[in-house]
Design an enzyme around this catalytic site. Sequence first.
Site, PDB file in Angstrom:
ATOM      1  N   GLY A  72    -104.855 -81.750  11.451  1.00  0.00           N
ATOM      2  CA  GLY A  72    -105.319 -80.630  11.566  1.00  0.00           C
ATOM      3  C   GLY A  72    -106.316 -80.266  10.275  1.00  0.00           C
ATOM      4  N   ALA A 206    -102.181 -82.412  16.809  1.00  0.00           N
ATOM      5  CA  ALA A 206    -101.502 -82.828  17.970  1.00  0.00           C
ATOM      6  C   ALA A 206    -100.045 -82.411  17.812  1.00  0.00           C
ATOM      7  CB  ALA A 206    -101.523 -84.450  17.854  1.00  0.00           C
ATOM      8  N   CYS A 334     -90.804 -69.566  -1.159  1.00  0.00           N
ATOM      9  CA  CYS A 334     -90.224 -69.501  -2.576  1.00  0.00           C
ATOM     10  C   CYS A 334     -90.027 -70.600  -3.291  1.00  0.00           C
ATOM     11  CB  CYS A 334     -89.188 -68.463  -2.351  1.00  0.00           C
ATOM     12  SG  CYS A 334     -89.167 -66.760  -1.767  1.00  0.00           S
TER      13      CYS A 334
HETATM   14  N1  PLP Z   1    -104.395 -74.626  10.406  1.00  0.00           N
HETATM   15  C1  PLP Z   1    -103.558 -73.910  10.876  1.00  0.00           C
HETATM   16  C2  PLP Z   1    -103.788 -72.631  11.368  1.00  0.00           C
HETATM   17  C3  PLP Z   1    -102.147 -74.401  10.963  1.00  0.00           C
HETATM   18  O1  PLP Z   1    -101.170 -73.671  11.178  1.00  0.00           O
HETATM   19  C4  PLP Z   1    -101.712 -75.793  10.451  1.00  0.00           C
HETATM   20  C5  PLP Z   1    -100.457 -76.104  10.223  1.00  0.00           C
HETATM   21  O2  PLP Z   1     -99.521 -75.491  10.082  1.00  0.00           O
HETATM   22  C6  PLP Z   1    -103.082 -76.502  10.089  1.00  0.00           C
HETATM   23  C7  PLP Z   1    -104.197 -75.940  10.120  1.00  0.00           C
HETATM   24  C8  PLP Z   1    -102.831 -77.749   9.467  1.00  0.00           C
HETATM   25  O3  PLP Z   1    -102.567 -78.963  10.454  1.00  0.00           O
HETATM   26  P1  PLP Z   1    -102.061 -79.947  10.127  1.00  0.00           P
HETATM   27  O4  PLP Z   1    -100.547 -79.989   9.788  1.00  0.00           O
HETATM   28  O5  PLP Z   1    -102.192 -81.058  11.289  1.00  0.00           O
HETATM   29  O6  PLP Z   1    -102.648 -80.643   8.913  1.00  0.00           O
END
Ligand code: PLP
Length: 393
Positions: A72, A206, A334
């Site tokens: 992501g 995913a 933390c």
């Molecule tokens: N964006 C948001 C809002 C998320 O909560 C996360 C992961 O926690 C990400 C992006 C990043 O996703 P990834 O862990 O697949 O890099």
Amino acid sequence: MIYLDNAATTAPCPEAVDAMDAALRQTWGNPSSVHAAGLAARTLLTDARAAVARSLGVRRETEGHILFTGCGTEADSLAVRGAVYAKRRPEKNGSRGVILTTDSEHPAVEEAMRLLEADGFTVCRVPTRGGALDLDFVRAHAAGVILASFMLVNNESGALYDVRGAFDAVHAASPDAVTHTDAVQAFGKVRISPAVLGADLLSVSAHKIGGPKGVGALYVSAATLRAKRLSPILPGGGQEEGFRSGTENVPGIAGFAAACRRLTAHFTEDAAAIAAVRARLLDGIAPLGSAVRVNLPAVPTDAIFSLTVPGIRSETLLNFFSARGICVSAGSACAARARHVSRAMLAFGLTEDEADSTIRVSLAPQNTAADADAFCAALADACATLQRKERRG
Ligand code: PLP
């Protein structure tokens, strides 16, 4: 183990595990190869793209494309940096252009924004106090915007932001602005449609929906592709239509697609299961009165909420829950020496002390009423023992 940290990651669903196993054993060809092994992998990718698109409410290829990424975070970076660098942007009045985002984005977007600031772009962060995007702020800063990137669901407060309203406000003043939403936490929790949101770009991951870690996707609208408003950030062999070079993670993508198919088929019952467990949790927390505060945003999503337990550090709470086999996470991380208080919860309106006494509970369809009861019993115990200890201390 009682797992209530599904915003961090979810357990892979059996469908995803089976699909990955089959792809690893049978569809191990390189999708760029022209022979039969390559064709089999390419076909898997084509089917997977359709499955991911369908889970995002995208029915036709003429609407937009799915590009697979390594996570992501990478989808967010490709969206934000790829959109900004797609055009040459000479400096005007000391800035290469204005970007709008929120003050509570995940680091995947926030850190990309900081790089852009260091490279001469002006980044305006829209306040999200109480879990609501400040649309007046958006209107007041909507002129000359080249990119608007607003997350759809906040990963800490569970707030559903009015991204559609904010994009409309941006476009009223800056019709050429590219719009992106980080839908990583919205995926699987609310029904998503890039067209309804007015998003040119939308990122998902995913492992938040029962798929594997290390696979993400970026939806790119057909109009954005046509107008060449996205540039690659990872040059190389030209995979993923040239936007994301690197041999695709075929087994991971197979698992992602399987999780998407499951999601599409079970969305309504999953949402009902999550809503029922959330209601039971909130009912169980209510009798604790002022000992616990649930930080409800303007528009909540059922799967994520945060609660503040005044007088108990979140780290202490996490250890207390962990000793009872319950996994939740802190609203603040933390480090050993430094105190990093959650940016998102400060933006929500919590004080530093409150943010430092805040934990996040996040649900998946497999959570049960028994999970909720165990959590509430442990929370009541924590309040009775730890708060008293704090007061004495
Ligand atoms: N964006 C948001 C809002 C998320 O909560 C996360 C992961 O926690 C990400 C992006 C990043 O996703 P990834 O862990 O697949 O890099």
